[in-house]
Design an enzyme around this catalytic site. Structure first.
Site: not given
Ligand code: PA5
Length: 443
Positions: A285, A306, A420
């Site tokens: 990310e 393996h 989303k």
């Molecule tokens: O790193 C990030 O920002 C995302 O992976 C969030 O942690 C994830 O989308 C969950 O979001 P939230 O804590 O707002 O529910």
């Protein structure tokens, strides 16, 4: 206690002085707070800024949940789930569930998927267990945990009533915004705050990770102490030769520029498997954007030799490997001697399994390097809270530096929104009428 060691001697690439300088400058930029994404740099000083009172509040809340419940369900996804899961698995006995008694409640995770079977099986398994829940969402609006929380909340209220639910549900969310914050306020749930300036994937050392871990019996003070040690070791002003986070960031960028587009994180300790998952989110990310970024993959060894071993040894030469090596295991098990020796293993009789595991590690490293897969090594002294805390901070710091070297903002995740929008359009969420029409036309 010991410290983490980083070894790039088998990476087969020289790091230019220019790149070393850029890595050091990227670290300084993080500390100066003037680079891209600088409103999300709170994680840099988290270990040293979590106060005694914060820790006590978390431990008090953990004790209260432990008193009431045999099972605590942690509801969250992405950064609101992976860190706690990773550390808890690393710190737990691999066969905890088979032990007759548990010292701590069982910590389960939900809201990291929308699987009906997962939810149904979890709820069925909890039928005869006392339960509590920690619901975690920074935005407070994420669909997956919101759905899971509806179901778990309803079950808790059905079993114990609304009043008792206030003692069995804890929310961790933004200090002021989001549906979860409103809900927690309205229902009177105890709440912990995710700081504004800490993004989800950098939040494991906030209550997001610390509360579930304290419930699960992890020594969160030792975890933070380990992270603090790494905070000092990679601080502003630490030169490249001393700063292992800058070194790791520089080496992986040098390899990327030389055509190594995939990094495989691996370990010979299966209980670190979810550290891989946490790391994949952190790096994926943070770096995968603007058409750039090393693809983070993972293996657990020797099991994956393996399965993935063939590809790593002989497939496309576009990858490098980073191995988390554990210097000393917690236990000692020796290979038995056998009179008949039908399997021919008596040459190993009396040896510790760890000696064999270490020779597998070395042999694989040499084979992969010979096969054109550069190897990096991150050695932790042992799997304990202190080392894991240091490892977390090491990877976080290196990720920030690496993102800057790559020329991306390591603290946003614009690409996560695309799915989303489609999902909401397909589900005909109010407000998405135009998108619903457009997406249906494509089907
Ligand atoms: O790193 C990030 O920002 C995302 O992976 C969030 O942690 C994830 O989308 C969950 O979001 P939230 O804590 O707002 O529910």
């Amino acid at each position: 206690m010991g410290t983490i060691k980083f070894d790039a001697s088998k990476c087969g690439i020289a790091i230019s002085d220019t790149l070393k300088k850029s890595a050091t400058e990227a670290n300084e930029l993080l500390h100066a707070g003037t680079g891209a994404g600088n409103d999300f740099l709170g994680w840099i000083t988290l270990p040293s800024s979590v106060g005694e009172a914060d820790i006590e509040a978390i431990e008090r809340q953990a004790a209260a949940l432990r008193e009431r419940a045999e099972v605590v369900i942690c509801i969250g996804i992405g950064g609101s789930y992976l860190g706690a899961k990773a550390v808890l698995d690393a710190m737990s006995d691999s066969f905890e569930l088979l032990h007759a008694t548990h010292r701590h409640p069982i910590v389960l995770f939900a809201g990291q998927n929308i699987s009906e079977d997962y939810m149904a099986e979890m709820m069925a398994a909890l039928k005869d267990r006392s339960i509590a829940a920690i619901v975690i969402s920074k935005s407070g609006t994420t669909t997956e945990p919101a759905i899971a929380f509806r179901i778990v909340k309803a079950e808790i209220e059905r079993r114990y009533g609304k009043e008792e639910a206030k003692h069995r549900i804890v929310a961790i969310t933004d200090k002021a915004r989001g549906a979860l914050k409103t809900l927690a306020d309205n229902e009177g749930y105890p709440a912990f705050v995710i700081p504004d300036n800490v993004g989800g994937r950098y939040s494991v050392l906030t209550p997001v990770g610390l509360l579930p871990l304290a419930v699960g019996g992890v020594d969160i003070k030792a975890l933070l102490a380990g992270a603090q040690e790494m905070e000092r070791a990679t601080a502003a002003g630490v030169g490249y030769e001393q700063n292992i986070a800058a070194q790791y960031a520089a080496v992986r960028n040098a390899l990327y520029r030389a055509g190594k587009k995939i990094e495989i994180l691996g370990s010979y300790e299966p209980k670190l498997q979810n550290i891989n998952e946490w790391w994949k989110q952190l790096y994926g990310e943070s770096e995968g954007k603007d058409g750039k970024g090393i693809f983070p993959a993972s293996v657990t060894l020797t099991a994956d030799l393996h399965s993935m071993g063939q590809y790593i040894q002989d497939g496309e030469r576009t990858m490098f490997e980073t191995i988390i090596s554990v210097a000393e295991p917690a236990h000692e098990v020796r290979v038995e001697s056998d009179e008949e020796n039908l399997d021919g293993l008596n040459y190993l009789a009396g040896k510790r399994m760890n000696e064999i595991n270490k020779m597998a590690e070395l042999g694989v490293c040499l084979a992969h390097v010979d096969g054109g897969v550069p190897n990096l090594r991150v050695e932790i002294p042992q799997i304990d809270a202190h080392s894991i805390g240091a490892l977390i901070y090491f990877f976080e710091k290196a990720c920030g530096i690496s993102g800057y070297l790559l020329g991306v903002n390591p603290f946003n995740q614009p690409g996560v929104e695309a799915y989303k929008k489609n999902m909401f359009a397909l589900l005909e969420k109010p407000g998405y009428e135009e998108q619903t029409k457009a997406i249906k036309a494509k089907l």
